[in-house]
Design an enzyme around this catalytic site. Structure first.
Site, PDB file in Angstrom:
ATOM      1  N   TYR A 295      14.498 -31.043 -17.973  1.00  0.00           N
ATOM      2  CA  TYR A 295      13.027 -31.040 -17.948  1.00  0.00           C
ATOM      3  C   TYR A 295      12.517 -31.186 -16.517  1.00  0.00           C
ATOM      4  O   TYR A 295      13.255 -31.620 -15.640  1.00  0.00           O
ATOM      5  CB  TYR A 295      12.442 -32.158 -18.835  1.00  0.00           C
TER       6      TYR A 295
ATOM      7  N   MET B  68      -4.954  -5.884  10.372  1.00  0.00           N
ATOM      8  CA  MET B  68      -5.864  -4.876  10.894  1.00  0.00           C
ATOM      9  C   MET B  68      -6.567  -4.125   9.780  1.00  0.00           C
ATOM     10  O   MET B  68      -5.977  -3.769   8.774  1.00  0.00           O
ATOM     11  CB  MET B  68      -5.118  -3.882  11.778  1.00  0.00           C
TER      12      MET B  68
ATOM     13  N   ARG C 157      -3.739   2.486   8.154  1.00  0.00           N
ATOM     14  CA  ARG C 157      -3.976   1.169   7.557  1.00  0.00           C
ATOM     15  C   ARG C 157      -2.743   0.281   7.696  1.00  0.00           C
ATOM     16  O   ARG C 157      -1.610   0.748   7.683  1.00  0.00           O
ATOM     17  CB  ARG C 157      -4.225   1.298   6.046  1.00  0.00           C
TER      18      ARG C 157
ATOM     19  N   LYS D  41       0.833  -1.205   0.000  1.00  0.00           N
ATOM     20  CA  LYS D  41       0.000   0.000   0.000  1.00  0.00           C
ATOM     21  C   LYS D  41       0.866   1.252   0.000  1.00  0.00           C
ATOM     22  O   LYS D  41       0.706   2.134  -0.840  1.00  0.00           O
ATOM     23  CB  LYS D  41      -0.870  -0.047   1.269  1.00  0.00           C
TER      24      LYS D  41
ATOM     25  N   CYS E  91      11.350 -35.698 -11.353  1.00  0.00           N
ATOM     26  CA  CYS E  91      10.016 -36.287 -11.466  1.00  0.00           C
ATOM     27  C   CYS E  91       9.340 -36.418 -10.107  1.00  0.00           C
ATOM     28  O   CYS E  91       8.406 -37.164  -9.955  1.00  0.00           O
ATOM     29  CB  CYS E  91      10.098 -37.652 -12.157  1.00  0.00           C
TER      30      CYS E  91
ATOM     31  N   GLY F  17      -6.657 -11.128   7.838  1.00  0.00           N
ATOM     32  CA  GLY F  17      -6.376 -11.202   9.270  1.00  0.00           C
ATOM     33  C   GLY F  17      -5.638  -9.992   9.770  1.00  0.00           C
ATOM     34  O   GLY F  17      -5.509  -9.788  10.972  1.00  0.00           O
TER      35      GLY F  17
ATOM     36  N   ARG G 240      -3.250  -1.197  -6.800  1.00  0.00           N
ATOM     37  CA  ARG G 240      -2.423  -2.406  -6.776  1.00  0.00           C
ATOM     38  C   ARG G 240      -2.828  -3.256  -7.970  1.00  0.00           C
ATOM     39  O   ARG G 240      -3.890  -3.038  -8.547  1.00  0.00           O
ATOM     40  CB  ARG G 240      -2.634  -3.191  -5.476  1.00  0.00           C
TER      41      ARG G 240
ATOM     42  N   HIS H  44     -15.368 -10.524   0.799  1.00  0.00           N
ATOM     43  CA  HIS H  44     -14.310 -11.402   1.317  1.00  0.00           C
ATOM     44  C   HIS H  44     -14.306 -12.746   0.615  1.00  0.00           C
ATOM     45  O   HIS H  44     -13.272 -13.223   0.142  1.00  0.00           O
ATOM     46  CB  HIS H  44     -14.505 -11.584   2.827  1.00  0.00           C
TER      47      HIS H  44
ATOM     48  N   SER I 253      17.256 -38.874 -13.279  1.00  0.00           N
ATOM     49  CA  SER I 253      16.033 -38.151 -12.943  1.00  0.00           C
ATOM     50  C   SER I 253      15.938 -38.054 -11.436  1.00  0.00           C
ATOM     51  O   SER I 253      15.980 -39.066 -10.734  1.00  0.00           O
ATOM     52  CB  SER I 253      14.823 -38.881 -13.520  1.00  0.00           C
TER      53      SER I 253
END
Lengths: 866, 866
Positions: free
Chosen positions: B848, B104, B93, B23, B828, B102, B335, B453, B761
Site C-alpha cells: 500500500y 520561442m 515553430r 508538434k 507513509c 517560455g 495534440r 495564457h 512501513s
C-alpha cells in the site's frame, strides 16, 4: 546424540576456549602435555547460556552430566566426594573465553564437612580444619555474598579468646571454634545452614559462577570492551592440592619473563604454607621468586623448565599459578601473560631470536591496545612518584600535557598566540570550540564520556584529553575550583590522558622515541600486511611525526583546519560573509598565498608519497566569530555595520548543520572556493617539483559527494584550472581528483562515481552517522542507555559497525571495482586507526587505511596481524 | 550511416515525440492519416542537444541536411524558396517533447523579401505585403528580441499619416510604408539589415528556437516540473497557408470537446481573414466556433469529422489549430487537449461509453496533476445565495479561491512568503508571470479568452482562474477599480473559476463531494491497481475525509500531533522535563485518558480497517516552551525554579535534532512513554471492540529503528503489556507490532528486522534525508543552486529519488521478503501521494501507499495507471 555440556580436562584442548573458557582450555592442554596438573572437569559456557535461556535454572540433564563427570574424576583421582576415608576436595573457578573483572573468585576446598574434616585430619593434620574454615568463609563470601567483616570479627574473637597472634598459628581447638562461629554467621546471614552435602556445595558454587557473569562490574567491563553478553562463562572444577601442608608446601603466581621489562627470568611471588587466595589477598606479604631459587632449588628448576616448555608450546610468555604440596609441584593455571608495551616488544623480539616464535607469531603476539603508551609523551616516572594528583576523570586520549588553563576557546587562542602551551578546560566542548582545541596541548572537561565531542576530536587531533572530570566546579568565565583549590585562567596544570589524572602545576614530560625493537616489530608487521598505512595530518609537524612512525602517504589533509589558524581566520570569515562573488574573490585572494604555503610545506616533506587533500568541508558557521570584539573588528574590516554582520551570521544558522550546507555543497554554491584551493594546491606542487625534482602525488579529494553530478561539476572545473596552470608552468604534475564516500547514497551509486573519480576514500565517521541516523555530537543523549540495555554492544564511532555500515562499504567497493577494477580505495575516518575495525578493512578490499600520526604504528601492527 | 538530424513529416510518426517534439510528431502522424496538413520537415531535438554540446554553433553537417530537406519540401509543394515566380513560404515553430512556456513563438511567412512579396502580390493581392510586414515584425520580436513597442509606434505613425483606422484596412501604399519603417527599425535595433536571403532567415530562426530552450522562463518551468534540461527542443518548418486571404479565409484553434465541462461539441475560437497570431494575441476579439457552423457549415462539418477521426485515432480529446485558405481547410497542429479536472473525468467516461476508449485507457488518460481541482473547496452555496458578485469573467479553471489581491507576480510572491493566500490580478498574464501564478491560489485577468495564457497555465496547474473580466480597470501598479469600487493591493477578494464570478472579501468555502463520474473513474482505477491506498491522518476530521475519498486504512497516525493540542501540551512538557521515572509516570497518567480518547475516536470511524499508529517520534525539545510566561507557569506546576527549568530545557538542546534523541531512542530511554501509549491504544481498541463489535486492526509502529535490538527491546514490552490488558479484558484484539524503515541501516538489515516485526512501513522522508545526508529544513540553502546548476533535476523530497534511495528500498524489500515472504510493506512518507513516486512504488513490491486525505483519489488513479 545430546549436546555435551561437561568435559573432563582430558577431553578438551587449547582450541576449545569458547566452550571451556580460557582456564579450562589451558588446563586441558597442559594435561595433554603431561604436565603435573590436578585433574578435573569443566562445565561449559553452553551450560551457562542455557542457564540464562531457561530462567536461571540449571537443567536436570546438565546436573546429571556434572554428576557423571564427578564420578569420572573420582575414578581418576582414586578419591570419593564426601567420603569418610579418602575424600575428594575440589576448587571451583569461573572462566570465560576472555578473563574479565567482576567474575566469581575461586572457591577452594569444596567437599568439606564435619565428617570429611575429621577424616582428613588423620592424613593432613590441622590443615584439614584450616581448609574447612577457609571453605566456609570463601563459599559464604564468594557464592553467597556474605560480607567479609563478619568472618573477620569471628576470627578476631577467637584469636583474642585463645590469645593467638595470627590465623596461621591457630590450634585445633581454636580452629574448631572458628568453624562453629563461621557456621553461625552463615546461618544468620544466609538464612539457612551451611550445606553439609558436598554435591549441594558444588551445584550452588556452579550456579553462583553463572550468576557472576551478570554482575554490574562484569557487564560494565564487557560494555567497555565490546564483548558480547551472550558468551557466558564456563566453570572449572579441579581436584585440590594443598600449599598449606606445612613445611615443603607453598603456592604462588609467576610469569615466565618479566612483564614490566621483558627480561628473561621467572618473575612472580609466592607464600610458604598457604593457599592461593593468600597470595592475591594481600593479607600476607609474598616473597619474590628469586627466594624460591635458594630455598627450593629443585622445585624452582622444575618450574623454570615447565615454564619454558609452556612458552615453547604456546609460543608466548606465560602467566602461571602453581602449588607445591609437600615437595610436589603442581600447575594450576597458565595463560598468556599481560605485559607492558615495552615488555611486549622485547619479549616478542627475544622469542623470535630464541626460535620459540616465528616473526609472524611475534607480530600477532603484540596487544595493539597497549602500544599507545609507547607513542605519546609521558610524565617522568620519577616525578609521578613524588606528586599527588588533584583530580581524576576518564582517560579519553593518551599522552601527557602541561600548560596554562584557558576556560574558553578564545582564551586558548589568546595564550597560544603568546606562545604558551594551553590546557583548554571546559564544562564540555562543542563544535564552536574547535579552534580553541586546535591550539591547545591538552583538553580537560568536567562532563562527557569516552565518545563525547571533546574525546573524539582530541583523539582525532592526537591530543591528550581527560573528560568527565566531575571534580571541577566552574564559577565564572575565569575561575574554577578543583577539589577545593581555586584555579584562575592562566594557572598551570598537567593532565595525563592515559590515566585520566590531573596534576597541579607543570610536570616534567619526556618525549618517547621508537626503540630499535619496536622498529623491528613494525618492519615485520609491514611484511605481513597487504594494506598501506597513510595518515590524517594537517600541519608539517603532524606530517613529520607520521613519517617518523612510518606512514606511506597522507590520506587526509583537512584544509579547514588550516583556515582556523589565527592569522587567517579573519580572511576566511571575510570570504564566508561576502555578499557577492567579487567580494568573495577578494577575500580568497588573501587566503591563496597562505594556503599555497601550507601545501608547499607538506609536499616538501612528503616528497614522492601520495598527499590526499580534502577541500573545505564543515558548515560555514563553524568559522564564525561569536565574541563581540571579533564581530566588531570584522565588521570594520568588511566595512559593514555590526548589526548587518550579525544578521549575516544569523542567516548562516542551520537546524542540523551536519546535514546542511557543507562539503562539496559549499563548493557547488561557491565554486571560487574550490578554484582557490586548486590554484594553491597545483601552484604549490609546481613550486616543490621545481625545487626538489620529486614526482609529487597530489590527490584532490572532494568531500560529501552523494551524486556523480556533484563530483563532475567540481572535477571538471578543478581539472580545467589544474591543466591550465600545469601547462603554463611547463612542469609535470600528476595530480588526481577523487572523492570521499561518506553518504549512504554515494555507496549505493559508487559505480557511477567510480567511473569519473580517480580514487575513493571512505569517510566512515559521516557514513556511520548517516547510516545510523544519529550524529556523534548528539548520540551522548542515548548511547549510554543503549549500552546499558544491551541494545548495542559497542559504540559504532569507536569501532566500525560490521553488521550494517560494513554492508554499505562492501556494496560500494564491489560496485566501484565492477567499473574500474584497479581504482585506489582507502579509508580516512577515525576507524582507520582502530584495530577492531582494521580487522574488517583487511578483508574488505581496501588499499590503505589512514589514521592520525600516533595511530600509525598501531595500524601497521594491526594490519600485520592475522 | 550518419545520424539523421532532419526529418520530413512523411518520415516521422506519433511515437517519435522525443526526437521530433510533440508538434512535429503529430504533424507527421496526421500526414500518414491523410489529413490536409501543409507539408514540411522537422529539425530534431538531437540537433538542439548537439548545438549546445558544440558551443552553440549549428554544425555544417546539419545545415546541409536542412538544405536537402528544404529541397524535398520544394519538390513536394511545387514551390521554391525565394523564387520569383512561385515562392515557398514557411512557418517556423519550436516543439519540445512536452509543451513548455517560455519557448520561442511561431514565426510565420518566412521566405519573404521585396522580390518575393512583389511576385506574390500578383497571386495573393495585398495579403502578400501584409504577410511581409508581419514577418519582419515577428522575426524581429521573436528571433531578435526587438521590443514590440517600436513596431506599434511605426504602425501608429503610418495609420495617422494615411488616416486609416485599423491595421486591417491598410492600403498597398501604407503597407509598403510600414515595411520600410519596420526595416529601419530592424536595422536600428538589431544593428544590421533585415536578412533578405530566405535561407539566412530560416537558419537564424532555427537557431533562435534552439536559444529559446534556455530562456530563464523555460528553465524555471522545467525546474518546476522536474523536466531535464538535456532534452532539447525540435524545430518544425511547415509550408505556409493563409487565413488572411480575404473572404473565405479564417484561422483558429478548437478543442474536439469543451475543455471546461467536457461537453461533446467543437469548442474554440476563430477569426476571419487573419493569421494565427491574431487569435492568441488578444488584439482582435475572436468568435466562438458556433458562429462558424452558421457561416461556413461545410468547412465546419469537415473540421468536425476530422476532429472525431483524430479523437478515434489518438483515443483522446484533441486541441487543434486550423486555417481556412480561400475555402480550403488545413490542420496545422493537433495534440491531446488540456482540460479541467471536471472535463477530464466527463470526457473519459464519455469516450468509454462511445467505444473510443477502453476503461483502462480512460484511467490512463486522466492527468493526475489536475485532479486536485476536484478535491478542493467550493464556495458555500448558502453564502453564494446571499452575496452579490462584483464582476463576471470567463470560467477558465474551476475551484473557489479567496485571498489578497496582488497586481504583479512579485507582489504575489511577497504575500505568499508572508503566508497569505493570493489572488493574482492582472490585465493579462504572460510567461514572465509563471512564478507568481505558481504561488497564487487563484488567477483573475481583465482580458483574454479560454485559450489565453492565464487560462491554459492555470488549468495546467489545477488552479482556480477567471479570465476576460472586463469589469476590472487598472489605474496604477497598486490599485484597480472593479465596477466602481477601488481595490488596493492586499485587499481581499474571492473568485469562482467554475462560474467566472468575482466576489468582494473572503467568502466561506465548503468541501466538495466526489461526483458520480469521478467515482466511476476511481472505481475503474482500483480495478487496475495492485496496491491499496491508505491515508496519513491524525484527527477524526482527516480520517473521515480520507474515508470519503476511498482510503482503505490509515498508514500513519502521528501521535505527537495529538500531543501538541493546547489542552495537553503542559502535561507533555511535564513528562519530558521529569527528572525521575516516578515524576514522569505521574505526568504520563495525565496524558493517558486523552490519548486513549484520540484512539477511540479514530477506531470508531475506521471500524475493521487497519490503523497504523506511530509512537512518539520527534526530538523532545520540539515540545518545549520558549515564551517566558509558559516557562514560569510550567515551573510552578512542576514545583521547581524557572532557573532550574531553563537549565533542563537547555540540556535538551541538540546540535542536530534530526539526528539526535528521537524516534524509538526516546522510548528506549523512557520505556514508560511507549507503555503509556500502548495502554491508551489497547484500552481504546478494547472499548471500541466492545462498543461496535468490529474486529479492529490496530498496528503499532515503532519509529526510527536502525537495529533489530531496538525493535525487540520495545516490542517485547509492548506485547507483554498488550497481551495482559487483552487477557484481563477478555476481548479479542488482533494488534500487530511493526516498524518504520527510515534509516539506511534499517534497509541494510531489513531481514533481521522483518523476522521480528509484523509489518514494515517505509518513511521515505527521513530515508531520503539520511541517504543524501541533508535535512529538508536545511536543504534550502543549496537546493536551488543544485537545480540551477543541473546537478539535480528534481527535489528528492517532492519525488522519490529512483536512482539511490530506491536501491536501498529494493534491498530492504528483498531482504525482508527473503525471511518473511508475505510481510505487509507500505510507504507513509510524503512521496506516497506523488504520482511520479507512485510509478516506482507500483513495481517495487509494496502492499500500500499512504498519503494525506486530499491525495487519496490522486494516488488511486496513479496506481490504476500503467
Amino acid at each position: 546424540m545430546n549436546k555435551q555440556y561437561v568435559y573432563m580436562f582430558s577431553e578438551g584442548n587449547a582450541t576449545m576456549r569458547n566452550t571451556l573458557g580460557g582456564k579450562g582450555a589451558n588446563l586441558s592442554e597442559m594435561t595433554h602435555l603431561g604436565l603435573p596438573v590436578p585433574q578435573g572437569f569443566v562445565v561449559s559456557t553452553d551450560a551457562c547460556v542455557r542457564y540464562y535461556d531457561e530462567s536461571m535454572i540449571i537443567d536436570d540433564e546438565i546436573v546429571r552430566e556434572i554428576e557423571r563427570k564427578l564420578n569420572e574424576l573420582e575414578i581418576v583421582s582414586g578419591k570419593k566426594f564426601g567420603d569418610n576415608s579418602n575424600p575428594l576436595l575440589v576448587s571451583v573457578r569461573s572462566g570465560a573465553r576472555v578473563s574479565m573483572p567482576g567474575m566469581m573468585d575461586t572457591i577452594l576446598n569444596l567437599g568439606m564437612n564435619d565428617t570429611v574434616a575429621a577424616s582428613l585430619y588423620k592424613v593432613m593434620g590441622i590443615t584439614a580444619y584450616d581448609s574447612y574454615r577457609r571453605l566456609i568463609q570463601m563459599f559464604s563470601e564468594v557464592a553467597m555474598g556474605v560480607d567479609k567483616k563478619h568472618f573477620d570479627t569471628d576470627m578476631q574473637t577467637v584469636l583474642k579468646k585463645y590469645d593467638i597472634e595470627s590465623d596461621h598459628d591457630l590450634t585445633l581447638e581454636a580452629l574448631k571454634d572458628v568453624i562453629e562461629r563461621y557456621k553461625d554467621t552463615y546461618i544468620r546471614e544466609v538464612g539457612k545452614p551451611f550445606p553439609d552435602d558436598p554435591k549441594e556445595q558444588l551445584l550452588l558454587a556452579i550456579e553462583s559462577v553463572f550468576k557472576s557473569w551478570n554482575t554490574p562490574r562484569a557487564k560494565y567491563y564487557r560494555k567497555l570492551n565490546g564483548f558480547s553478553d551472550k558468551w557466558g562463562t564456563a566453570v572449572t572444577i579441579q581436584e585440590m592440592v594443598f600449599g598449606n601442608m606445612g613445611q615443603g608446601s607453598a603456592t604462588g603466581v609467576a610469569f615466565s619473563r618479566n612483564p614490566a621489562t621483558g627480561e628473561d627470568s621467572l618473575y612472580g611471588e609466592f607464600l610458604y604454607n598457604a593457599q592461593g587466595e593468600d597470595v592475591v589477598a594481600g593479607t600476607h606479604t609474598p616473597l619474590p621468586m628469586s627466594d624460591m631459587k635458594i630455598t627450593m632449588p629443585e622445585i624452582y628448576q622444575k618450574f623454570y623448565d615447565y615454564a619454558k616448555q609452556l612458552e615453547k608450546h604456546y609460543h608466548d610468555m606465560q602467566d602461571m599459578e602453581f602449588t607445591v604440596e609437600r615437595g610436589n609441584l603442581y600447575l594450576l593455571q597458565t595463560r598468556s601473560g599481560k605485559r607492558t608495551a615495552q615488555a611486549a616488544v622485547k619479549i616478542a623480539i627475544d622469542l623470535v631470536n630464541e626460535g620459540v616464535m616465528t616473526k609472524e607469531e611475534a607480530v600477532n603476539a603484540i596487544d595493539v591496545n597497549i602500544i599507545d603508551a609507547l607513542l605519546h609523551p609521558q610524565f617522568d616516572r620519577k616525578v609521578l612518584k613524588e606528586v599527588q594528583s588533584i583530580a581524576k576523570g576518564l582517560p579519553a586520549s593518551p599522552g601527557a600535557a602541561t600548560g596554562v588553563i584557558a576556560f574558553t576557546a578564545a582564551q586558548a587562542v589568546h595564550y597560544y598566540n603568546k606562545g604558551k602551551s594551553v590546557i583548554l578546560t571546559r564544562h564540555e566542548t562543542s563544535p564552536e570550540d574547535i579552534e580553541g582545541m586546535h591550539v591547545s596541548s591538552g583538553i580537560l572537561t568536567a562532563r562527557g564520556g569516552m565518545t563525547s565531542h571533546a574525546a573524539v576530536v582530541a583523539r582525532g587531533m592526537g591530543k591528550s584529553c581527560v573528560v568527565g572530570c566531575s571534580d571541577i566546579v566552574f564559577h565564572k568565565f575565569d575561575e574554577a575550583t578543583i577539589n577545593g583549590k581555586v584555579y584562575k585562567e592562566g594557572d598551570e596544570i598537567s593532565i595525563d590522558g592515559g590515566t585520566g589524572l590531573v596534576y597541579d602545576g607543570k610536570l616534567k614530560t619526556q618525549e618517547v622515541s621508537i626503540s630499535e625493537d619496536f622498529e623491528t616489530i613494525l618492519k615485520w608487521s609491514d611484511e605481513f600486511s597487504k594494506l598501506k598505512v597513510y595518515t590524517n595530518a594537517d600541519t608539517p609537524e603532524d606530517v613529520q611525526k607520521a613519517l617518523d612512525f612510518g606512514a606511506k602517504g597522507i590520506g587526509l589533509v583537512r584544509t579547514e583546519h588550516m583556515f582556523f589558524e589565527s592569522d587567517r581566520i579573519r580572511a576566511v570569515r571575510e570570504m564566508i560573509l561576502s555578499q557577492s562573488q567579487t567580494q568573495r574573490e577578494i577575500a580568497l585572494k588573501k587566503i591563496l598565498p597562505m594556503q599555497r604555503k601550507d601545501f608547499e610545506d607538506i609536499f616538501r616533506l612528503m616528497k614522492d608519497l601520495p598527499v590526499t587533500i580534502r577541500y573545505l568541508d564543515p558548515p560555514l558557521h563553524e568559522f564564525m566569530p561569536t565574541a563581540t570584539q571579533d564581530i566588531e573588528e570584522l565588521a570594520k574590516v568588511m566595512n559593514i555595520t555590526t548589526t548587518d554582520l550579525r544578521e549575516v551570521i544569523r542567516s548562516l544558522h542551520e537546524y542540523n548543520p551536519m546535514m546542511g550546507h557543507r562539503g562539496c555543497r559549499l563548493a557547488i554554491s561557491y565554486p571560487e572556493i574550490a578554484l582557490m584551493q586548486t590554484q594553491a594546491l597545483i601552484e604549490a606542487a609546481i613550486n616543490i617539483t621545481k625545487e626538489t625534482g620529486y614526482t609529487l602525488q597530489p590527490e584532490i579529494m572532494i568531500p560529501l559527494v552523494g551524486d556523480v553530478s556533484e563530483f563532475n561539476y567540481l572535477a571538471t572545473r578543478i581539472r580545467e584550472l589544474s591543466d591550465k596552470l600545469i601547462k603554463d608552468a611547463n612542469v609535470d604534475v600528476n595530480y588526481r581528483v577523487g572523492t570521499m564516500i561518506e553518504l549512504p547514497r554515494a555507496c549505493i551509486l559508487a559505480d557511477e562515481i567510480a567511473v569519473e573519480a580517480d580514487f575513493l576514500s571512505f569517510g566512515t565517521n559521516d557514513l556511520t552517522q548517516m547510516t545510523y541516523g544519529f550524529s556523534r555530537d548528539d548520540a551522548g543523549g542515548f548511547l549510554n542507555d543503549y549500552l546499558d540495555k544491551h541494545i548495542y554492544t559497542s559504540d559504532p564511532f569507536s569501532s566500525l559497525d560490521t553488521q550494517g555500515v560494513s554492508q554499505l562499504i562492501d556494496i560500494a567497493i564491489e560496485k566501484a571495482r565492477s567499473v574500474k577494477p584497479n581504482i585506489k580505495i582507502g579509508i580516512c575516518g577515525e576507524h582507520g586507526g582502530d584495530p577492531k575495525s582494521i580487522a574488517y578493512f583487511k578483508q574488505a578490499g581496501f588499499d590503505y587505511v589512514s589514521c592520525s600520526p600516533y595511530r600509525v604504528p598501531i595500524a601497521r601492527i594491526a594490519l600485520g596481524q592475522k
